[in-house]
Scaffold this active site. Sequence first.
Site, PDB file in Angstrom:
ATOM      1  N   THR A  11       0.891  -1.171  -0.056  1.00 55.29           N
ATOM      2  CA  THR A  11       0.027   0.172   0.037  1.00 55.29           C
ATOM      3  C   THR A  11       0.717   1.289  -0.031  1.00 55.29           C
ATOM      4  O   THR A  11       0.395   2.168  -0.531  1.00 55.29           O
ATOM      5  CB  THR A  11      -0.866   0.098   1.199  1.00 55.29           C
ATOM      6  N   GLN A 268      -4.662 -22.145  17.790  1.00 57.86           N
ATOM      7  CA  GLN A 268      -5.296 -20.942  17.222  1.00 57.86           C
ATOM      8  C   GLN A 268      -5.530 -19.973  18.258  1.00 57.86           C
ATOM      9  O   GLN A 268      -5.735 -18.668  17.832  1.00 57.86           O
ATOM     10  CB  GLN A 268      -6.846 -21.575  17.230  1.00 57.86           C
TER      11      GLN A 268
HETATM   12  N1  ASP Z   1      -2.810  -5.569   0.324  1.00 58.69           N
HETATM   13  C1  ASP Z   1      -1.601  -4.671   0.576  1.00 58.69           C
HETATM   14  C2  ASP Z   1      -0.359  -5.507   0.736  1.00 58.69           C
HETATM   15  O1  ASP Z   1      -0.057  -6.263   1.683  1.00 58.69           O
HETATM   16  C3  ASP Z   1      -1.944  -4.330   2.197  1.00 58.69           C
HETATM   17  C4  ASP Z   1      -0.974  -3.065   2.564  1.00 58.69           C
HETATM   18  O2  ASP Z   1       0.246  -3.028   2.269  1.00 58.69           O
HETATM   19  O3  ASP Z   1      -1.265  -2.654   3.738  1.00 58.69           O
HETATM   20  O4  ASP Z   1       0.517  -5.223  -0.065  1.00 58.69           O
END
Ligand code: ASP
Length: 335
Positions: A11, A268
């Site tokens: 992200t 778990q």
């Molecule tokens: N879907 C993204 C990833 O893991 C989520 C993130 O980076 O926060 O690449």
Amino acid sequence: MRLHVTYTGGTIGMVESPDGLVPGADLRGWLFQLLRQGSDLDSSKVSLTALDPLIDSSNATPGSWQSIIDDLWRFHDSADAFIVLHGTDTMSYTTSALSYALTDFGKPVVFTGSQHPLGKIESDATANVTGAFNAVLSGHAQGVELFFGHHLFAGNRVTKASSWAFEGFASPITGPVAQSGTPWHWNDAGSEGCGWRNPAPYRQHDIAVVTMVPGISADRLASMLAPHPQAVLIRAYGVGNMPDAVPGLTDAIRAVADGGAPVIVASQCQQAEVMLGRYQAGAGLAEVGACSAVDMTFEAVYTKIMFLLSQGLGAADFTDWVGRPIAGEVSSPQQ
Ligand code: ASP
């Protein structure tokens, strides 16, 4: 201080697209501007590799772990400290995996990422990269660690705890290594391990992960284990229990163990210590020769199985190695 940054995706460097967030931001420009404005680190002392392709970390594989390891070794002699920018979804798998493979690396490697893309006013990208940067410059960081929110964690003791909070990671067994602030507060260094000399590269292996749930049937379990995998990781209840009143359930696991595949039992519970045979409901797993994951996180034990299989180990060696710390990922029995 010479710094190397490996950018893998996630992200932090994503932009909006009609199909949702995808890699595409000018991470290099943003990072160098941040370092120029916020530190006295000369940009000639900073190198950056953007892996190709940049990925959403949901697409990470053992091959992706190995690409990061290869990049870190390529810059081993030309940098003193290393930051890896990574998606949050599987960051704790990658940090666990790298902790086993880099016990000989001898220089700090700190991972970070963000919940929001860089450049947005509400983004946590600047705070996290700055925190990772301060961690590697501190002289206290060691091994493979992960900085997120306001905390630094051991890479093989951490788990993604929130899909939205800025404090997105937690270390339920050992707690964080440090909390950022003025000044930073450091806790005792975690336990160490015996290391692994010249590890073979990560390769993909077929590991079946089975979560025990109320109502699971022997047929369902047997079909989940067909064809037989190279190893089975069971996410059992509590201290390592599973239903012992369901006919054929333990037999389905025994069939895989008899075929030579290691069976490993984790819990778990986020905070657990697996003690096979403590209850009658866990005795079947003990009888088939399953190994206890003790207090490892799920990510730490899954990647450890992938690591041990990549080293060519068989079921008998797993009995020795699953509970023995390679890089501080598991507490020793006497602790
Ligand atoms: N879907 C993204 C990833 O893991 C989520 C993130 O980076 O926060 O690449």
